[in-house]
Design an enzyme around this catalytic site. Sequence first.
Site: not given
Ligand code: COA
Ligand code: ZN
Length: 318
Positions: A21-22, A215, A246, A255
Amino acid sequence: MTSRRPAGWPARATIVEVGLRDGLQAERVTLPTATKLDLAQRLLAAGLRHLEVTSFVSPRAVPQLADAAELLATLPRRSGVEYSALVPNAKGAERAIAARVDAMVVFLSASESHNRKNLNRPIDQSLADVAEVMRIADTAGIPVHAAISVCFGCPFEGEVPLSQVLRIAEELAMLGIGHLSIADTTGMATPPLVRERVEALRARLPGVRLALHFHNTRGLGLCNVMAGLDCGIDRFESSIGGMGGCPFAPGATGNICTEDLVFLLEECGVETGIDLEALIEAAKAAEAAVGHPLPGQVMKAGPRLRLHPLEAVRTAAG
Ligand code: COA
Ligand code: ZN
């Protein structure tokens, strides 16, 4: 020889492998699901039992992990093995349940700026999302762990007040979180900070089991592990070969490395249940898969007593 274990350190430690994942979320290339499966099998064969294998986040945000459901469908299910995955919101929780994860990991940041970069919303909104994920997971009977990012410093804001880490940890505990990972997303932790934060969290939340996620960005990864061990922490997150970083934090690098961590723990008399030689082979497979050198050191040098034939090295004759 048990005397080599420093006073106060745990006799046994659990390692949560987060490379799939990370590690992979930070790689330029997206690995095929079959390659991820091969890496997971090597990690299991080495004795790892806790694998954070993917994220159910937006595939636009992290395309490298878009095959989350496919990967979970192919992973071998064994008793005693836990496959966890990051889940940011209700949509992620529904996807994770459909893919039969063993545990969900909800996550948010200790600084507003990093939370907005990583999750596109303020911390309080993320806490509401966590509550929703927990309701959904509870109905499905799936445990939920939590992780707080940038607990030792933020690349956008600098120092992160201890009070802010404690506030978020308390909110998570009130929601029912029993396992909490304290993460140093960009290598800003130092041993004194680790001691300060772990002791404060322990005092405030004695019922919550803490894990540490470091990390090695500034070279102090394993020093911080030792500070955690001094405080009695027995759960650490690490990545095979030291992959990682990240994508939503500038300068984030790998990490702490799983083989190097196992080497440290076993040499200090802390049991891990992990076979170092098998782990080194897994690290080499990970390096071949990503196609560039990984920072792990024991994967290059081998275990401490690996011997080399005399004739393999020339004699410095003058
Ligand atoms: N899985 C799949 N798709 C997702 C989702 C999920 N968990 N959450 C939201 N989406 C999709 C929505 O369905 C929407 O799709 P569409 O435009 O095709 O309808 C789109 O993403 C936007 O949804 P929204 O709720 O407005 O999300 P956002 O744009 O505000 O983003 C997150 C929020 C949380 C989804 C996004 O910031 C994210 O995925 N962050 C994770 C970052 C990460 O993993 N970082 C590393 C770990 S430290
Ligand atoms: Zn990390």
